[in-house]
Each structure stands twice: as C-alpha cells, then as structure tokens.
Design an enzyme around this catalytic site. Structure first.
Site, short mmCIF file in Angstrom:
data_model
loop_
_atom_site.label_atom_id
_atom_site.label_comp_id
_atom_site.label_asym_id
_atom_site.label_seq_id
_atom_site.Cartn_x
_atom_site.Cartn_y
_atom_site.Cartn_z
N GLY A 299 -36.17 -9.21 -13.02
CA GLY A 299 -37.11 -9.92 -13.88
C GLY A 299 -37.33 -9.19 -15.19
CB ILE B 269 -33.26 -9.35 -3.25
CG1 ILE B 269 -34.67 -8.80 -3.45
CG2 ILE B 269 -32.60 -8.77 -2.02
CD1 ILE B 269 -35.61 -9.10 -2.29
N GLY B 270 -33.21 -9.30 -6.79
CA GLY B 270 -33.71 -10.06 -7.94
C GLY B 270 -34.05 -9.16 -9.10
CE LYS C 192 -42.76 -7.40 -9.18
NZ LYS C 192 -43.84 -8.18 -9.84
N GLY D 74 -38.41 -5.39 -14.44
CA GLY D 74 -37.68 -4.53 -13.52
C GLY D 74 -36.93 -5.31 -12.47
CG ASP E 65 -45.45 -16.48 -15.14
OD1 ASP E 65 -45.08 -17.64 -15.41
OD2 ASP E 65 -44.68 -15.51 -15.13
#
Length: 895
Positions: free
Chosen positions: A705, A702-703, A724, A708, A826
C-alpha cells in the site's frame, strides 16, 4: 356370387380384428417400455404384459373406448420421475387426453408428441421439463386445452402454436419463455383462459389479445412488458373476469374505459409505472371483489366511486392513493395518493377483508365509521400522515388479525377497546405520538391499557417510539403466544413485570430507552425460546445480572447504561448462540470470565471490572495494585535522587543523537501505547514474527500500500497474523506522515472492540521500521474476492447482504458507540477484509480522525471514495464514511 360376398365379409372383419389386436398390443408394449425407463414406477404396478387383457379395465390411469383403443392417459400426481423420450406416441392413434401433471418428469418434451393427431387435452404442468416447446405441437389441430405451467422451458414461444385454432385454454406460465411475433397469434379467437405469468416476455402489450373477445382469465404478471395498455383492450373483452398485469413496466394512466370490463371481479395492476389518478368509472364495475394497484405512481384522492363497490373484500392501495365499495381486497399501497379517508368508504365496504393503504400520503383522521367493516381481517394504514386518536370503534372489528398503524402522527391514547380483538396477532403502532400528556384527571389514559393482556392470539406487539408513560402492565404476561415485544423509546417507568417470564415463546424483547428501574426479574431466565434480541439498555435497572442460562439461543444481549452491580455470572457462557454482548456502563465488579463468548463483549464503563477485554485493566495488575502502592511509598523517596541523576546522564548521552533521530521522535502517546498493547496481547514475541516471515522476505508479502507492505506470519503456536510493515524514509516529512498514520491507527484500534473491526494484536517500532500485528483474514480483501473469477460462486446473494450488513454495524459502532466518534475516512473494498466465513472486518485506520465534539475538524483530503462535502469543504463528518459505505455497498451488490 353369394359365396364370394360371404368370403369378402369374413376377410374384412378378420382384417379389422387383427388391426385392432395389433394396435392394442403396441399400446401395451409402449406403456410397459416407458414404465421400465422411469426411476420409481411403483405407482404403476398394475402395468404388466402378463395382464395385458386388463389394459382397459385395471391398468392405472388408462381409459379406452368401445373398441378397446386407449383414449385417455391420466397419471396426475403419481410421483413419476424420468423422461418422455422412450414413450412411443405413435402407439396411441386414438388418444384424446394426456395428463402427466404434478410429477418429476424431466428432459425435453419430445417432438414425436405431434403424432397424437386426435389429442384435445394436454396437461404437463408442474414437472421439470427443459428445452423448448417443440414446434410439432402445432400439428395437434384438435387441441383445446394446453397446460405447460411451472416447468423450466425456455426460448421463444413457437409461432406454430398459432395454428391451434380450437385452443381455448393456454397456460405456459412459470417458465423462462420469451416473446415471439405476437401478430402471428391474431387468429386464436377462441381463447378464454390465458396465463403468460412469470416468464421473460418483453415488448409492448400483446396486440392479439384484443381479438379474444371470449377471454375470461388473463395473466401477464411478472414479465418485462412495457408501454401503455391499449384502449382497444379495455373495449374488446366484455367477458373478462380476472386481469393480472402486475410486476411489469406498463406506464400511462388507467383509462376511464376500464368500466367496459363490466364482468371483472379481480383487478391486479400493482408494481408498474402507472400514474395519474384512479378513474371514477372504476366504481361502475359492480362485480369487483379484489383491487390491487400498489407500488405505482398514482396520485390524487381515492376515487369516491370505489365506495360503491359493495362486493369488495380486498383493497390494496399502498404506495398509492384511492376510493372504492364492492371489493373484498383493495390494495393501493406504495403510491402517492393523498387526501382524507372518507367515512363514506367505510360505511359501504362491509365485505372488505383486506384494506392496505400504507406508504401513501393520506392525511386527516381515521373515521369512526371504520367500525362498520366487520369482515376486515387485515388493516394497514401505516406510513402515511394520519393524525388524531385511534378510533375506539376499531374494537368492533372482531375478525381483525393484523393492525398496522405505525409511522403516522396518531396521538392521544391507545383505546382499551382494542383488547376485545381476540383474533389479533399483530399490533404495530410504533413511531406515532401516542402519549399521556393529558389533564391530570385523564393521565391514566396515557398508559399502556391493561386490556392488551386480553389479546390471547397476539404474536407481535410493537409500541416503540411513542410517548407512553407509566408502568408496563402485568397483564402483558398473559400473552403466552407473544414472540416479539418492543416497548422501547417511550417514557415508561417502574420495574419489568415478573409475569413477563410467562411469555415462553418470546423471541425478541426490547425495553431499551425508557426510565425503567429496579432489578431485572429472575423470571426472565424461563424464556427458553428467546433467541434473537434481549435489549434492556438505557434504563435504570439496579441489582445483579440475573441468571439467564436458559436463553441458550439468544443472539443479542444488551444490558448497557443501567446500574447493574455485582459480578458477571459465569452462566452467560452457556448462551452458545450469543453474537453480541453489551453490559457496558454499569457498576459491575470482579473479573470478566475467560470463556470465548466474552471475547465478543463490550464492558467499558465499569470501573471495578478487570480482565482481558478492551478498555479494562488486567486482573493481575489489579491484584498487585495494593502491594505496589506500599512499595512505591517506601521506594519513591529513596529512588528519587537516583532518577534525577539518571535523567541528567541520559540527556547528556542523547544530545549528540538529537539531530539524527529527530525525524522519528514519537508523540507522548506512543509510550502509553506500548504498555497498553503489551497488556492486551503479550503471547508472542516480535522475534517470532521475524522467524515466521524469514525476516520479512517477499515470499510472505500478501499486499502493498501507500505506507508499506503486509506480510503473512504463521507462528509455530498455530496462530496466523497479518503484519503491516511501515518503512521509514530518509525524508523527515514522509517519516512524520508515517509516524502520524502509525499513531492514529494504534490509537483508534486500541479503543475499538467490535466483531466487524479488525483486531490489533500488537505493535513494534524497531530498526527504522514500524509494525502493526493484526488477526489474519483468510479470504483477503473484499476487493480481491469481489473481482476474482470465483466471485459469482463464492459471493451468493445472502453472503453479499451479510457483508454489507456487517460493514454497516462497524460504521454505526464507530459513529454512535464511541465517545468521541471515530471517522474512518477511507472505507473502500480494499480496506474491508473477509475471514474464512466471509465475515467483514473494517481495517486500515491510518487516516482515521477522532472527532472532537467542540472542534471544527478541518483536515487535509484523504480517502478512496470522497464524499462531495469533503471534496468541497475539506470538513470531516460522519457523512464522509456514510458516503464511502454507500459506494462499497453498491460495489458489493452490483460487482
């Protein structure tokens, strides 16, 4: 010849009779046909064709002339719902007045309304009409009164309206109209009442208004007009009584020629960009009763001539700076007005009911003469630079209901005379310097006066952030209408008065940051209406937590940083509305109840407390501790030799692998983390994750970065997690970077427990990859939702505000409620997740750095939104997160 004349006369009268009869029948049919088209015509039961002969006598709202022609239709506030499209206006050639106001009529105003050639009065206000103003209204040349107020009519005002030369009353306010060519309206000299307020008009001040010399009422408020107010306007309207130009973008000075508006009773120029000082000439308008100049850029002192306005009953100068006398309301708040408050003003303003001077730069003392303003109901001098004591003469203002003096430099004591203000509902004195630092003989004067208990009408009492000392008076318990009580951040001592439990309407109670001691009185359990805040933190309370089970609607309960003892009462689970619970840093013992409501709580700093909450050891582990101590005492001597041998064998076996595995040797902290995570959440196995993601197949990704990918794992148990996966590279440098990020995120998240911070459920490091398991956020990242096609539908204004507020709570928690504080480094829209209810979760702590209070905190550059101080100095402070939070807030509000 005579016979012919007689025949002619008979024929003439017969023709007239038939014409009138025909017209009458046409009116009846037109009215009944329109009635039948309405959704609920119950108020028009008398309209029946079978009773046509009583049209002029019994039909509701119908008035006729001597010839039985309908001249007046008045259906004001009859609950009518429908349109005007079926009403045949040509059936009413003699109609002079049509009033359909305060109904629910909708659709467009039909152009056929222009057929009412005799109409002088047209009132359609407060309906649901849409579309445009039909140009055909310009054919109603006899019209004197036109009211279309409070509808949903849009587009530009038709220039045909300028043909209505007889018009004296024009109200088209509260619509969505835009500006026409105002120069076309220069012939409308008879206008006396004009309301353009609450529309979308823009451009400069309408030039035609200077020619309306008979004007008595003018409202241009809440539009987008700009530019300066022309001098000709001030000098051309000697009869003007009401002027409202507020909430526009007018700029420039207030002209001294404003005195030419000699009949003015109300002046509203607030919320513009008007600057300069208030002209002295304003004091010559003796008829002035209300002056509102707030939220501008006015400077200087209050014009001394304003003190001459003896009819004044309202003065609002907040966010400004000014002087006056004959008004009933004076509002110059939110300006840049300065100087001292002259005793002269308060001597003359005896009719003033509202004095609003807040958010300016007034200095000096509050004059004793303020006690002369016996009619005053609302006094707001807050957020200025006033100093000295609160004058005891305020106690003479017997009609006062609101007293706001907060955010000044007022010192000394609270005068006991305030207790005589029996109509007072709001007493707000926070953020001053009220104290008891006086000679010993006067030390009692520095306390909260008992007389405040006589304020029987009081709903809000806020004395926080002062230097008040002594006990909280028992008399506060007499305030049975009290809803908000805030005495926080003072030097109050003693216990909480038991009589406080008599304040049954209390919504918010904050006594935090004092030196209160003793037990929390059990009487607080009777505060059934308390539903927003109970904050008793940072005092010296002792004893057990009282039964608070009746506070079922409470949202926030803070009992932290006290000396509370005993077990957590299970009755807290009955507080079904509770969103935040903090009972950390006490001396509580036993186990944390397993109810869902306690999953949102903070319990750290209670050494003898156990449970599943963050920072606590499990109760199972605690119950076996003694048994384990005995076993260890017996086994350790025997096993020691075996451990030594095992260590030797292990070292020999690992030596050949040292070089190969050096790239991902974890820190000492990693071993500790594994046991901590397992204790926190051990209800699923890593094999379940592999099975749910089909061994991390891209279908479940689903994503992605920098470090990873993230996968969605739906377990057979019904739980859904976000996993993750951090891949290990062959490069040792990248691997160490991943390992550091991995450790930092685990270290940060295992110490964090907040509803707006993503929850870490477990972790694993195996087969060349590292994994973090989180709660799953159904809506995904804020960035994804914010820039989706459905954002305008899903993200309503209230939702956006809630997201920004929730994120602020998370940042404040990291910075102020953690020791040492945590800097995320961040914060961005992609690192804020949203659950099903759009509740924000701050995530991705891979770059988080724990701030050490005695370290320099220099680090490498990291983050999506980089604060200038970090970019220039590479120094990590909480300000870096504040900057990033501000950028995210702007994106949420503007995106």
């Amino acid at each position: 010849m005579a016979k012919h004349q007689l025949f002619f006369l008979c024929f003439f009268f017969l023709t007239q009779y038939l014409t009138l009869t025909s017209a009458k029948t046409t009116a009846e049919v037109a009215l009944v046909r329109w009635k039948n088209s309405l959704s609920d015509p119950s108020s028009l039961k008398s309209w029946r064709l079978s009773d046509a002969q009583s049209l002029c006598s019994n039909w509701t709202g119908i008035v006729c002339d001597n010839l039985n022609s309908v001249t007046n239709i008045d259906l004001n506030n009859q609950g009518l719902s429908g349109t005007l499209s079926t009403l045949d206006f040509s059936a009413f050639p003699s109609l002079t007045s049509l009033s359909l106001n305060i109904n629910q009529l909708q659709g467009q105003i039909p152009p056929s309304i222009g057929n009412l050639s005799q109409l002088t009065h047209l009132d359609l206000n407060s309906n649901l009409f849409v579309g445009v103003i039909p140009a055909e209204i310009g054919q109603l040349l006899q019209l004197e009164y036109l009211n279309l107020y409070n509808n949903d009519i849009a587009d530009a005002v038709p220039v045909e309206l300028s043909k209505l030369l007889r018009l004296s009353y024009l109200d088209i306010g509260s619509n969505k109209l835009s500006s026409p060519d105002w120069s076309k309206f220069a012939t409308m000299h008879l206008l006396t009442h004009l309301n353009f307020g609450y529309n979308n008009f823009n451009g400069e001040f309408p030039s035609f208004l200077s020619s309306c010399r008979n004007m008595t009422y003018l409202d241009l408020s809440n539009n987008k007009f700009s530019g300066v107010i022309p001098e000709s306007f001030y000098t051309s309207l000697p009869k003007l009584q009401f002027l409202d130009l507020s909430y526009n973008s007018f700029w420039g000075h207030i002209s001294p020629n404003i005195s030419k508006l000699s009949s003015l009773t109300e002046l509203h120029l607030s919320s513009n960009h008007i600057n300069g000082s208030i002209p002295e000439s304003i004091g010559s308008i003796s008829s002035l009763k209300v002056v509102e100049l707030f939220t501008n850029a006015l400077t200087g002192r209050i014009a001394s001539s304003i003190g001459q306005l003896k009819n004044l009953n309202g003065l609002d100068l907040r966010w400004n700076g000014l002087n006056s006398i004959n008004i009933s309301k004076l509002d110059v708040s939110q300006n840049h007005l300065s100087g001292e408050l002259s005793p002269y003003f308060f001597t003359n303003w005896t009719k003033l009911t509202s004095l609003l001077l807040q958010d300016n730069k007034f200095s000096g003392i509050i004059p004793l003469e303020i006690g002369n303003m016996k009619a005053l109901e609302n006094l707001d001098l807050s957020t200025n630079q006033l100093s000295g004591p609160i004058p005891p003469t305020i106690g003479k203002l017997g009609n006062l209901s609101v007293l706001n003096l907060f955010s000044n430099r007022l010192n000394r004591t609270i005068p006991s005379e305030i207790g005589g203000l029996t109509f007072l509902t709001d007493l707000v004195l926070y953020s001053n310097q009220l104290h008891g630092e006086l000679p010993d003989s006067l030390i009692l004067r520095g306390k909260i006066p008992d007389e405040l208990g006589d304020l029987s009408s009081l709903k809000t009492l806020n004395l926080s952030s002062n230097y008040l000392v002594g006990d909280i008076p028992q008399s506060i318990g007499n305030l049975q209408d009290l809803e908000y009580l805030d005495l926080s951040a003072n030097n109050l001592s003693g216990g909480i008065p038991e009589l406080l439990g008599n304040c049954y309407d209390l919504i918010s109670l904050n006594l935090s940051h004092n030196a209160l001691s003793g037990k929390i009185p059990s009487q607080l359990r009777h505060l059934e209406e308390l539903r927003l805040l109970l904050d008793l933190s940072s005092n010296s309370f002792s004893g057990p937590i009282p039964q608070l089970d009746k506070l079922v609607s409470l949202l926030v309960l803070n009992l932290s940083h006290n000396h509370l003892t005993g077990r957590i009462p299970h009755s807290l689970s009955k507080m079904i509305g509770l969103q935040f619970l903090d009972i950390s840093y006490n001396s509580l013992s036993g186990s944390v109840p397993s109810d869902k409501i306690f999953q949102r709580g903070l319990f750290i700093g209670n050494p003898d407390l156990c449970g599943i909450a963050l920072g606590l050891t499990s109760c199972d582990h605690r119950s076996h501790k003694k048994h384990k101590d005995v076993l260890i005492a017996v086994i350790v001597p025997v096993v020691s030799l075996l451990l030594i041998g095992a260590c030797v064998v292990t070292l020999l076996l690992c030596c050949p692998m040292k070089k190969q595995n050096s790239a991902y040797t974890g820190s000492k902290y990693m071993g500790n983390l594994e046991s901590l995570i397992c204790r926190m959440e051990g209800r699923f196995r890593f094999e379940d994750i592999i099975q749910a993601t089909n061994d991390f197949n891209d279908t479940y990704c689903i994503g992605r970065g920098r470090f990873g990918s993230v996968y969605r794992a739906s377990l057979s148990s019904g739980h859904t997690f976000a996993v993750k996966k951090l891949n290990i590279s062959e490069s040792s440098n990248f691997l160490l970077k991943n390992r550091h990020s991995f450790e930092q995120e685990i270290k940060a998240l295992t110490e964090i427990r907040h509803r707006n911070v993503v929850k870490l459920c477990g972790y694993c490091s195996t087969k060349g990859s590292m994994y973090l398991v989180y709660d799953y956020a159904e809506k995904g990242s804020l960035g994804k939702v914010l820039y989706s096609e459905m954002s305008s539908v899903e993200l309503e204004w209230e939702t956006r505000v809630a997201i920004v507020r929730g994120l602020a709570h998370a940042v404040a928690y990291l910075h102020h409620d953690r020791t040492p504080p945590i800097v995320h480094r961040d914060i961005s829209i992609n690192n804020v997740l949203l659950d099903y209810d759009f509740e924000p979760w701050l995530s991705d702590f891979g770059t988080a750095k724990l701030l050490s209070l005695d370290a320099s905190n220099w680090t490498s550059i990291a983050g999506t939104y980089m604060a200038p101080e970090l970019a220039l100095t590479i120094k990590v402070t909480e300000k870096c997160d504040v900057y990033s939070y501000g950028v995210v807030a702007l994106e949420v509000m503007m995106g």
